[in-house]
Design an enzyme around this catalytic site. Structure first.
Site, PDB file in Angstrom:
ATOM      1  CD  GLU A 116      -5.588   6.942   7.584  1.00 55.05           C
ATOM      2  OE1 GLU A 116      -5.047   6.766   6.484  1.00 55.05           O
ATOM      3  OE2 GLU A 116      -5.244   6.331   8.609  1.00 55.05           O
ATOM      4  CG  HIS A 168      -1.470   6.005   6.655  1.00 54.84           C
ATOM      5  ND1 HIS A 168      -2.672   5.363   6.503  1.00 54.84           N
ATOM      6  CD2 HIS A 168      -0.530   5.033   6.672  1.00 54.84           C
ATOM      7  CE1 HIS A 168      -2.469   4.045   6.422  1.00 54.84           C
ATOM      8  NE2 HIS A 168      -1.179   3.819   6.504  1.00 54.84           N
ATOM      9  NE  ARG A 173      -4.696  -0.128   7.071  1.00 55.04           N
ATOM     10  CZ  ARG A 173      -3.426  -0.128   6.711  1.00 55.04           C
ATOM     11  NH1 ARG A 173      -2.523   0.398   7.515  1.00 55.04           N
ATOM     12  NH2 ARG A 173      -3.030  -0.681   5.586  1.00 55.04           N
TER      13      ARG A 173
HETATM   14  C1  8YV Z   1       0.505   2.804   3.271  1.00 58.34           C
HETATM   15  C2  8YV Z   1       0.366   1.008   4.921  1.00 58.34           C
HETATM   16  O1  8YV Z   1      -0.847   2.776   3.476  1.00 58.34           O
HETATM   17  O2  8YV Z   1       1.529  -0.719   3.858  1.00 58.34           O
HETATM   18  C3  8YV Z   1       0.510  -0.406   4.510  1.00 58.34           C
HETATM   19  O3  8YV Z   1      -0.395  -1.194   4.880  1.00 58.34           O
HETATM   20  O4  8YV Z   1      -0.464   1.339   5.710  1.00 58.34           O
HETATM   21  C4  8YV Z   1       1.250   2.076   4.383  1.00 58.34           C
HETATM   22  O5  8YV Z   1       2.430   1.563   3.960  1.00 58.34           O
HETATM   23  C5  8YV Z   1       0.677   2.168   1.966  1.00 58.34           C
HETATM   24  O6  8YV Z   1       2.004   1.987   1.778  1.00 58.34           O
HETATM   25  C6  8YV Z   1       0.074   3.064   0.867  1.00 58.34           C
HETATM   26  O7  8YV Z   1       0.781   2.921  -0.313  1.00 58.34           O
END
Ligand code: 8YV
Length: 323
Positions: free
Chosen positions: A266, A285, A237
């Site tokens: 973001e 991301h 993150r």
């Molecule tokens: C995406 C993620 O944010 O799974 C998570 O924690 O950071 C990523 O896979 C998520 O999948 C948004 O749908």
């Protein structure tokens, strides 16, 4: 009487049909924009929520007195006040495991692309600037045999260690809240302090969850411990890293580069200095963002949601409700 579910992340037709067969479904798109007002209007009657990438706090929960479950299409749960959900008796579920390999692939892709300057040099070719044999000014750095440092040795961290050790003959250092003997054995990995990892690794990869303890974990002091030729990779993150400190370290050449899939804000601000640096590979991301994995995550989230609404334990609980 069917329960009412509010879905705020687009589902494939088969998954939406499966959900609609068992619940009254309200789909709301664009909850980052004008859809948020429609979501708020739908909450009073909602028994279940399914989606991701939306901060859900008491201001929204107060609008949903009948809410039983929030099924997150993510492994990370930093968008949720887990203690508050537990206090209110709301089950939170998430989607670990199904995204592990894809997210580790993303991490290693960023590591390779940053080390070998793939994005920068591909842009040079596309711009018609490849006029002579590549020389020292365009050399990257080797990955094979270099030391891989992993901060956070959970599922994704171990999958990253597998790629580095088994695929690229990399010694693996890791820092985690506890040693992982299975990783030591499988990947020749060694648990160490964060400072030792930062000083010894050629690639520092962040795979740990965002919590109050990990927020700002990698700041000016930590970046100063890294080797000058080292590369930081963040697939965790954004707020795990002090972004202004990272920008300064990169601008001053105190580390070689950074591969970043996550950012404090973001989408990342278009005027961010990170986007002007050739030694930064920035992706939007995309950790779990493949067709196969996002469909598997959504299917897992639908299963979790329907299980809880049917009074059954979900396969992937993210909090434990008082019995
Ligand atoms: C995406 C993620 O944010 O799974 C998570 O924690 O950071 C990523 O896979 C998520 O999948 C948004 O749908």
């Amino acid at each position: 009487m069917k329960k009412h579910v509010v879905v705020y992340k687009k589902l494939s037709a088969p998954l939406m049909e499966r959900l609609q067969a068992q619940a009254e479904v309200t789909f709301i798109d664009d909850v980052k924009g004008e859809g948020l007002a429609r979501l708020r209007d739908a909450l009073p009657g909602a028994h279940g929520l399914l989606g991701a990438s939306l901060r859900i706090d008491s201001s929204l929960l107060d609008l949903a007195p009948a809410l039983e479950v929030i099924s997150s299409v993510s492994v990370g749960i930093d968008n949720y006040d887990v203690e508050e959900l537990t206090r209110r008796g709301i089950q939170l579920t998430h989607t670990p495991d199904v995204l592990t390999e894809t997210t580790a692939d993303t991490g290693f892709a960023l590591l390779m692309a940053t080390a070998r300057r793939v994005v920068e040099l591909a842009a040079m070719v596309r711009a018609g600037q490849w006029q002579a044999n590549i020389g020292p000014a365009h050399f990257g750095t080797d990955v094979h045999g270099k030391t891989l440092g992993i901060v956070g040795m959970g599922r994704i961290g171990q999958a990253l260690a597998q790629r580095g050790h088994c695929g690229f003959n990399m010694p693996v250092l890791y820092h985690s809240h506890r040693p992982r003997p299975e990783a030591d054995e499988r990947f020749g990995a060694r648990h160490c302090s964060l400072d030792e990892l930062l000083a010894g690794a050629d690639f520092v990869c962040l795979t740990l969850p965002l919590t109050e303890q990990t927020r700002g974990l990698i700041g000016e002091r930590e970046l100063g411990l890294m080797k000058p030729g080292a590369i930081l990779v963040n697939i965790a993150r954004g707020p795990v890293v002090d972004e202004p400190a990272l920008i300064a370290a990169l601008e001053q050449g105190r580390i070689r580069g950074a591969g970043l899939d996550v950012f404090t804000q973001e989408p990342v601000a278009t005027d961010s200095p990170l986007l002007r640096m050739a030694n930064v590979v920035a992706t939007p991301h995309i950790g779990s963002a493949t067709e196969e994995t996002r469909e598997a995550m959504a299917a897992c989230a639908v299963d979790n949601l329907l299980a809880v609404l049917a009074g059954q334990p979900p396969a992937n609980p993210a909090n434990r409700l008082p019995s």
